[in-house]
Design an enzyme around this catalytic site. Structure first.
Site, PDB file in Angstrom:
ATOM      1  N   LYS A   1       0.838  -1.201   0.000  1.00 60.05           N
ATOM      2  CA  LYS A   1       0.000   0.000   0.000  1.00 60.05           C
ATOM      3  C   LYS A   1       0.871   1.249   0.000  1.00 60.05           C
ATOM      4  O   LYS A   1       2.008   1.212   0.474  1.00 60.05           O
ATOM      5  CB  LYS A   1      -0.867   0.028   1.274  1.00 60.05           C
ATOM      6  CG  LYS A   1      -1.988  -0.989   1.329  1.00 60.05           C
ATOM      7  CD  LYS A   1      -2.762  -0.867   2.622  1.00 60.05           C
ATOM      8  CE  LYS A   1      -3.871  -1.902   2.719  1.00 60.05           C
ATOM      9  NZ  LYS A   1      -4.940  -1.731   1.716  1.00 60.05           N
ATOM     10  N   ARG A  55     -10.371 -11.617   1.884  1.00 59.75           N
ATOM     11  CA  ARG A  55     -11.251 -12.639   1.311  1.00 59.75           C
ATOM     12  C   ARG A  55     -10.598 -14.019   1.343  1.00 59.75           C
ATOM     13  O   ARG A  55     -11.290 -15.029   1.438  1.00 59.75           O
ATOM     14  CB  ARG A  55     -11.656 -12.222  -0.117  1.00 59.75           C
ATOM     15  CG  ARG A  55     -10.527 -12.097  -1.093  1.00 59.75           C
ATOM     16  CD  ARG A  55     -10.866 -11.210  -2.292  1.00 59.75           C
ATOM     17  NE  ARG A  55     -10.843  -9.799  -1.958  1.00 59.75           N
ATOM     18  CZ  ARG A  55     -11.142  -8.813  -2.802  1.00 59.75           C
ATOM     19  NH1 ARG A  55     -11.463  -9.088  -4.062  1.00 59.75           N
ATOM     20  NH2 ARG A  55     -11.097  -7.557  -2.412  1.00 59.75           N
TER      21      ARG A  55
HETATM   22  N1  BES Z   1      -8.092  -3.857   4.417  1.00 53.16           N
HETATM   23  C1  BES Z   1      -8.295  -3.391   3.123  1.00 53.16           C
HETATM   24  C2  BES Z   1      -9.594  -2.614   2.931  1.00 53.16           C
HETATM   25  C3  BES Z   1      -9.744  -1.329   3.724  1.00 53.16           C
HETATM   26  C4  BES Z   1      -9.564  -0.104   3.105  1.00 53.16           C
HETATM   27  C5  BES Z   1     -10.142  -1.345   5.030  1.00 53.16           C
HETATM   28  C6  BES Z   1      -9.738   1.063   3.812  1.00 53.16           C
HETATM   29  C7  BES Z   1     -10.317  -0.169   5.748  1.00 53.16           C
HETATM   30  C8  BES Z   1     -10.122   1.032   5.137  1.00 53.16           C
HETATM   31  C9  BES Z   1      -8.322  -4.567   2.150  1.00 53.16           C
HETATM   32  O1  BES Z   1      -7.554  -5.652   2.504  1.00 53.16           O
HETATM   33  C10 BES Z   1      -7.791  -4.079   0.847  1.00 53.16           C
HETATM   34  O2  BES Z   1      -6.642  -3.742   0.796  1.00 53.16           O
HETATM   35  N2  BES Z   1      -8.637  -4.069  -0.184  1.00 53.16           N
HETATM   36  C11 BES Z   1      -8.255  -3.612  -1.456  1.00 53.16           C
HETATM   37  C12 BES Z   1      -8.747  -4.608  -2.477  1.00 53.16           C
HETATM   38  C13 BES Z   1      -8.178  -4.427  -3.842  1.00 53.16           C
HETATM   39  C14 BES Z   1      -6.705  -4.705  -3.836  1.00 53.16           C
HETATM   40  C15 BES Z   1      -8.886  -5.366  -4.783  1.00 53.16           C
HETATM   41  C16 BES Z   1      -8.869  -2.250  -1.673  1.00 53.16           C
HETATM   42  O3  BES Z   1      -9.988  -2.012  -1.167  1.00 53.16           O
HETATM   43  O4  BES Z   1      -8.247  -1.414  -2.280  1.00 53.16           O
HETATM   44 MN    MN Z   2      -5.532  -5.470   1.885  1.00 54.49          MN
END
Ligand code: BES
Ligand code: MN
Ligand code: ZN
Length: 496
Positions: free
Chosen positions: A274, A348
């Protein structure tokens, strides 16, 4: 945290000094007995002060005045309960929050005789819940304490029509407050302190309440075949865990209900790392698991008449020489394979194995999972609603109603073949990421592949669990979202 808020119930008439709290309607009218208790001078004073402060007794408004010397109180706090429409359906929890927000740290007496509102033991207990949630703060890591802060302390006396009845309902409801606070604490803890193992230990502590807890370490999970979950944790030096919690308060052998939580103790994104800005918030990526632990506490402490399974997948998602790669294919516990497109779509993968395990072993009446699963749910619903995905209309409707009742609101989102198609993989049975469009629905569609014909609902709480809008009962970062909602769902429909 430093939670020493005290709430006592006494018959009307007692005033212990400190703040005296009374309630007026939109005509600035007190309940007749309260007007009598205060006397005409105090009633007059309220009317005058209201004019000066243009206080109109509107719902959610309050005014503080110096108490007249005839009253054995320092300050008089007047809280509005609004017009007829507001009074038909009072929000007791928020009202409790308002009381706790206005009262000082010392003693406060609230006269729970409200104009035009029937004061029930249930409403009183909800007010007490609101008081505790409002006074919550997480200051474990502050080495300098603010002496004037009211957070974490306070002594309240509620004068009520029937103290014994109020005490009885309060005793049960107070466990729900503690459950919410537990969930908040878990989410607020820094990720160096709370790894998978430490989180599992917190779940294990529920055994004090009669919850049966099993912890799977990596060896146990390997043996079972939870390879999707293990793949997420393999870049971390800290071993993954699964915790299974069981509360058997229902009929012996009766089919249980099941709650499953995403417990990513820190989500760096892994190799698909990230961006740095705001990454610290990913310590809260275990809010789903925290909610399940808080809920199990609430249900066990009030001895809910239901058989309940709580299951949480605890992992840390880190980049490392041994971390999972984009392109990897993992075989899940179900036997289905998943191609990893993006290592940041890890929640997931964790849930896939835990959902399958719970369904297979416990044959539950329903499964509800909670997960901070997608940023896309914030795009759709901001931080006001959690996303609800369900394969069963009755379950969806009941969750929606419990959301209305508790103020932890959900909004139903779509599942369907269109989204299944979007997660088709060139090389495996499915892929873990399908890009930005419909991101919350494609995530839910993957989860659904690990659910057979059991009624199931998925709550995407990425927006509501942390950093969500402040309310009278939520002044911190983590909200403890879901504990009250699910406790209410169980109470309304699943206790024999
Ligand atoms: N933990 C994150 C989602 C999240 C985002 C939680 C903001 C709380 C606040 C999740 O694991 C994630 O990184 N999701 C990605 C999915 C994508 C890579 C398909 C996302 O939402 O960007
Ligand atoms: Mn994630
Ligand atoms: Zn995540």
């Amino acid at each position: 945290m430093a939670d020493s808020v005290k709430i006592d119930f006494q018959a009307h008439g007692a005033v212990e000094g400190g703040d005296l709290i009374v309630f007026v309607d939109e005509n600035l009218k007190l309940a007749p007995a309260v007007a009598k208790q205060l006397g005409p001078k105090a009633v007059d004073l309220i009317a005058k002060a209201a004019e000066v402060e243009s206080f109109k007794g509107k719902v959610k408004s309050a005014m503080t005045i110096a108490a007249p010397s005839a009253l054995s109180a320092d300050r008089l706090i007047v809280i509005g309960v609004g017009g007829e429409k507001d009074r038909q359906n009072p929000d007791w929890v928020q009202l409790g929050g308002l009381v706790a927000g206005r009262a000082s740290a010392k003693i406060a007496t609230a006269v729970l005789d409200l104009p035009g509102i029937e004061v029930t033991p249930d409403g009183i207990a909800d007010m007490a819940l609101g008081v505790r949630l409002r006074r919550y703060s997480f200051d474990r890591y502050k080495t300098k304490k603010d002496e004037n802060k009211t957070d974490g302390t306070g002594s309240f006396v509620f004068t009520v029509p029937d103290p014994a009845a109020a005490k009885k309902v309060h005793k049960a409801r107070d466990g729900v407050a503690t459950g919410v606070i537990m969930a908040r604490d878990l989410v607020n803890e820094p990720p160096n302190v709370l790894g998978p193992q430490e989180f599992a230990a917190r779940a294990e502590a529920l055994s004090k309440l009669g919850v049966e807890v099993e912890i799977f370490d990596e060896k146990a999970m390997q043996k079972l075949g939870m390879r999707a979950l293990l793949g997420v944790g393999q870049g971390s030096t800290r071993g993954s865990r699964v915790a299974i919690m069981r509360w058997n308060g229902g009929k012996a052998g009766a089919q249980p209900i099941a709650f499953i939580g995403k417990g990513v103790v820190f989500d760096s994104g892994g190799i698909s790392i990230k961006p740095g800005g705001g990454m610290e918030d990913m310590k809260g990526d275990m809010a789903g698991a925290a909610c399940v632990v808080g809920l199990m506490h609430a249900l066990a402490s009030r001895k809910a008449k239901a058989n309940v399974v709580g299951a949480i997948g605890l992992v840390e998602n880190m980049p490392d020489g041994n971390a999972q790669r984009p392109g990897d294919i993992v075989t899940t516990l179900s036997g289905q394979t998943i191609e990893i497109i993006n290592t940041d779509a890890e929640g997931r993968l964790v849930l896939a194995d835990v959902l399958w395990y719970v369904q297979d072993r416990f044959k539950p009446k329903f499964m509800i999972d909670l997960a901070t699963l997608t940023g896309a749910i914030l795009v759709a619903l901001a931080q006001e609603y959690a996303g609800l995905f369900a394969n069963n209309d009755e379950l969806a409707q009941r969750i929606t109603a419990a959301g209305q009742a508790t103020g932890e609101r959900v909004w139903r989102m779509p599942l369907g073949p269109e989204f299944d198609k979007m997660i088709e993989s060139k090389f495996a049975d499915m892929k873990n990421s399908a890009g930005r469009h419909g991101g919350s629905s494609t995530a839910a569609a993957l989860l659904q592949k690990f659910v057979n014909d059991v009624p199931w609902a998925h709550l995407d709480i990425a927006g509501t669990a942390m950093g969500s809008p402040q309310t009278e009962v939520n002044k911190g970062w983590s909200s403890g979202w879901g504990v009250r909602l699910l406790d209410r769902l169980v109470r309304d429909h699943y206790e024999s």
